[in-house]
Write a protein that holds these residues in place. Structure first.
Motif, PDB file in Angstrom:
ATOM      1  N   GLU A 150       0.827  -1.206   0.000  1.00  0.00           N
ATOM      2  CA  GLU A 150       0.000   0.000   0.000  1.00  0.00           C
ATOM      3  C   GLU A 150       0.860   1.254   0.000  1.00  0.00           C
ATOM      4  O   GLU A 150       0.553   2.224  -0.661  1.00  0.00           O
ATOM      5  CB  GLU A 150      -0.912   0.006   1.224  1.00  0.00           C
ATOM      6  CG  GLU A 150      -1.970  -1.077   1.191  1.00  0.00           C
ATOM      7  CD  GLU A 150      -2.745  -1.131   2.479  1.00  0.00           C
ATOM      8  OE1 GLU A 150      -2.518  -0.262   3.350  1.00  0.00           O
ATOM      9  OE2 GLU A 150      -3.566  -2.034   2.635  1.00  0.00           O
TER      10      GLU A 150
ATOM     11  N   GLU B 281       2.390   2.363  -3.395  1.00  0.00           N
ATOM     12  CA  GLU B 281       1.502   2.990  -4.360  1.00  0.00           C
ATOM     13  C   GLU B 281       1.618   4.515  -4.238  1.00  0.00           C
ATOM     14  O   GLU B 281       1.528   5.065  -3.137  1.00  0.00           O
ATOM     15  CB  GLU B 281       0.064   2.540  -4.076  1.00  0.00           C
ATOM     16  CG  GLU B 281      -0.905   2.882  -5.158  1.00  0.00           C
ATOM     17  CD  GLU B 281      -2.273   2.306  -4.846  1.00  0.00           C
ATOM     18  OE1 GLU B 281      -3.149   2.431  -5.686  1.00  0.00           O
ATOM     19  OE2 GLU B 281      -2.445   1.744  -3.748  1.00  0.00           O
TER      20      GLU B 281
ATOM     21  N   SER C 289      -6.684   9.407  -6.809  1.00  0.00           N
ATOM     22  CA  SER C 289      -7.599   9.189  -7.939  1.00  0.00           C
ATOM     23  C   SER C 289      -8.571   8.041  -7.634  1.00  0.00           C
ATOM     24  O   SER C 289      -9.725   8.074  -8.054  1.00  0.00           O
ATOM     25  CB  SER C 289      -6.822   8.920  -9.225  1.00  0.00           C
ATOM     26  OG  SER C 289      -6.086   7.725  -9.102  1.00  0.00           O
ATOM     27  N   LYS C 290      -8.115   7.016  -6.898  1.00  0.00           N
ATOM     28  CA  LYS C 290      -9.006   5.916  -6.516  1.00  0.00           C
ATOM     29  C   LYS C 290     -10.110   6.425  -5.588  1.00  0.00           C
ATOM     30  O   LYS C 290     -11.268   6.054  -5.709  1.00  0.00           O
ATOM     31  CB  LYS C 290      -8.224   4.800  -5.819  1.00  0.00           C
ATOM     32  CG  LYS C 290      -7.495   3.883  -6.758  1.00  0.00           C
ATOM     33  CD  LYS C 290      -6.852   2.729  -5.976  1.00  0.00           C
ATOM     34  CE  LYS C 290      -6.098   1.802  -6.880  1.00  0.00           C
ATOM     35  NZ  LYS C 290      -5.480   0.712  -6.138  1.00  0.00           N
ATOM     36  N   LYS C 291      -9.727   7.277  -4.644  1.00  0.00           N
ATOM     37  CA  LYS C 291     -10.710   7.818  -3.707  1.00  0.00           C
ATOM     38  C   LYS C 291     -11.735   8.667  -4.443  1.00  0.00           C
ATOM     39  O   LYS C 291     -12.928   8.623  -4.162  1.00  0.00           O
ATOM     40  CB  LYS C 291     -10.022   8.654  -2.614  1.00  0.00           C
ATOM     41  CG  LYS C 291      -9.280   7.801  -1.607  1.00  0.00           C
ATOM     42  CD  LYS C 291      -8.654   8.654  -0.538  1.00  0.00           C
ATOM     43  CE  LYS C 291      -7.872   7.811   0.451  1.00  0.00           C
ATOM     44  NZ  LYS C 291      -7.207   8.622   1.475  1.00  0.00           N
TER      45      LYS C 291
ATOM     46  N   ALA D 176     -12.608   8.322  -7.585  1.00  0.00           N
ATOM     47  CA  ALA D 176     -13.444   7.413  -8.377  1.00  0.00           C
ATOM     48  C   ALA D 176     -14.483   6.740  -7.485  1.00  0.00           C
ATOM     49  O   ALA D 176     -15.648   6.569  -7.889  1.00  0.00           O
ATOM     50  CB  ALA D 176     -12.575   6.349  -9.070  1.00  0.00           C
ATOM     51  N   GLU D 177     -14.101   6.353  -6.280  1.00  0.00           N
ATOM     52  CA  GLU D 177     -15.043   5.736  -5.349  1.00  0.00           C
ATOM     53  C   GLU D 177     -16.125   6.737  -4.937  1.00  0.00           C
ATOM     54  O   GLU D 177     -17.300   6.397  -4.821  1.00  0.00           O
ATOM     55  CB  GLU D 177     -14.302   5.197  -4.113  1.00  0.00           C
ATOM     56  CG  GLU D 177     -13.437   3.984  -4.395  1.00  0.00           C
ATOM     57  CD  GLU D 177     -12.610   3.585  -3.190  1.00  0.00           C
ATOM     58  OE1 GLU D 177     -12.729   4.232  -2.123  1.00  0.00           O
ATOM     59  OE2 GLU D 177     -11.819   2.649  -3.317  1.00  0.00           O
TER      60      GLU D 177
ATOM     61  N   LYS E 141      -2.171   8.077  -7.283  1.00  0.00           N
ATOM     62  CA  LYS E 141      -3.057   6.962  -7.615  1.00  0.00           C
ATOM     63  C   LYS E 141      -4.078   6.744  -6.510  1.00  0.00           C
ATOM     64  O   LYS E 141      -5.249   6.476  -6.778  1.00  0.00           O
ATOM     65  CB  LYS E 141      -2.260   5.675  -7.847  1.00  0.00           C
ATOM     66  CG  LYS E 141      -1.573   5.627  -9.181  1.00  0.00           C
ATOM     67  CD  LYS E 141      -0.970   4.261  -9.403  1.00  0.00           C
ATOM     68  CE  LYS E 141      -0.341   4.153 -10.770  1.00  0.00           C
ATOM     69  NZ  LYS E 141       0.223   2.821 -11.008  1.00  0.00           N
ATOM     70  N   ARG E 142      -3.621   6.842  -5.251  1.00  0.00           N
ATOM     71  CA  ARG E 142      -4.557   6.668  -4.136  1.00  0.00           C
ATOM     72  C   ARG E 142      -5.629   7.750  -4.165  1.00  0.00           C
ATOM     73  O   ARG E 142      -6.813   7.497  -3.926  1.00  0.00           O
ATOM     74  CB  ARG E 142      -3.810   6.697  -2.806  1.00  0.00           C
ATOM     75  CG  ARG E 142      -3.147   5.375  -2.476  1.00  0.00           C
ATOM     76  CD  ARG E 142      -2.579   5.392  -1.083  1.00  0.00           C
ATOM     77  NE  ARG E 142      -1.151   5.674  -1.238  1.00  0.00           N
ATOM     78  CZ  ARG E 142      -0.376   6.212  -0.343  1.00  0.00           C
ATOM     79  NH1 ARG E 142      -0.849   6.551   0.828  1.00  0.00           N
ATOM     80  NH2 ARG E 142       0.890   6.423  -0.566  1.00  0.00           N
TER      81      ARG E 142
END
Length: 161
Positions: A142, A145, A152-154, A156-157, A149-150
């Motif tokens: 984790e 990463e 952008s993931k948040k 997107a969620e 990226k983290r």
């Protein structure tokens, strides 16, 4: 005359030499193999072998004698539980000195000193060690990463909700 006095002095006084040899034996117990000068390796060999002999005895007096020599109870525990049982069948000669050649800086002869018998951890300790490795790998993945990226993931969620 110096009859019967074969203690290598290593250009140190008695207390410094005793502390040096004790620290070298502790390093040997911890790391199983150390790189040092040939003179120090030859000087530490008798003390290391005496400590293994005490470990093979395994009684309370032997343990206290080893602690008084090495001054590190944790190292003595490892010596008595791992190294000495591996050498149970051997009658002596628990260490090996391998010459390495000259050190670049001062041309001192260097050597490895290591245990002859390779000792295996008991199965319970191996399973604990494997469990620690697995648990240590998960957070590392984790952290490896990138933050972008983290983030952008948040995002997107959050957008999916």
């Amino acid at each position: 005359m110096k009859h019967g006095r074969k203690v290598p002095k290593l250009q140190r006084d008695a207390s410094h030499r005793k502390a040096l040899l004790a620290n070298l034996v502790c390093a040997l117990v911890e790391h199983r193999r150390i790189r040092t000068t040939l003179a120090k390796a030859k000087a530490v060999r008798p003390l290391a072998e005496k400590m293994v002999t005490l470990g093979k005895r395994g009684d309370l007096h032997a343990r206290r004698t080893a602690i008084s020599e090495l001054r590190q109870p944790g190292t003595v525990k490892k010596l008595f539980e791992e190294i000495a049982p591996a050498s149970k069948e051997r009658q002596g000669g628990y260490t090996r000195i391998t010459k390495l050649g000259q050190r670049r800086s001062d041309s001192a002869p260097m050597a490895f000193i290591e245990w002859v018998d390779s000792f295996v951890l008991p199965s319970a300790k191996v399973e604990e060690a494997e469990a620690e490795v697995v648990s240590a790998e998960a957070p590392a993945a984790e952290d490896a990463e990138p933050k972008a990226k983290r983030a952008s993931k948040k995002k997107a969620e959050a957008a999916a909700e």
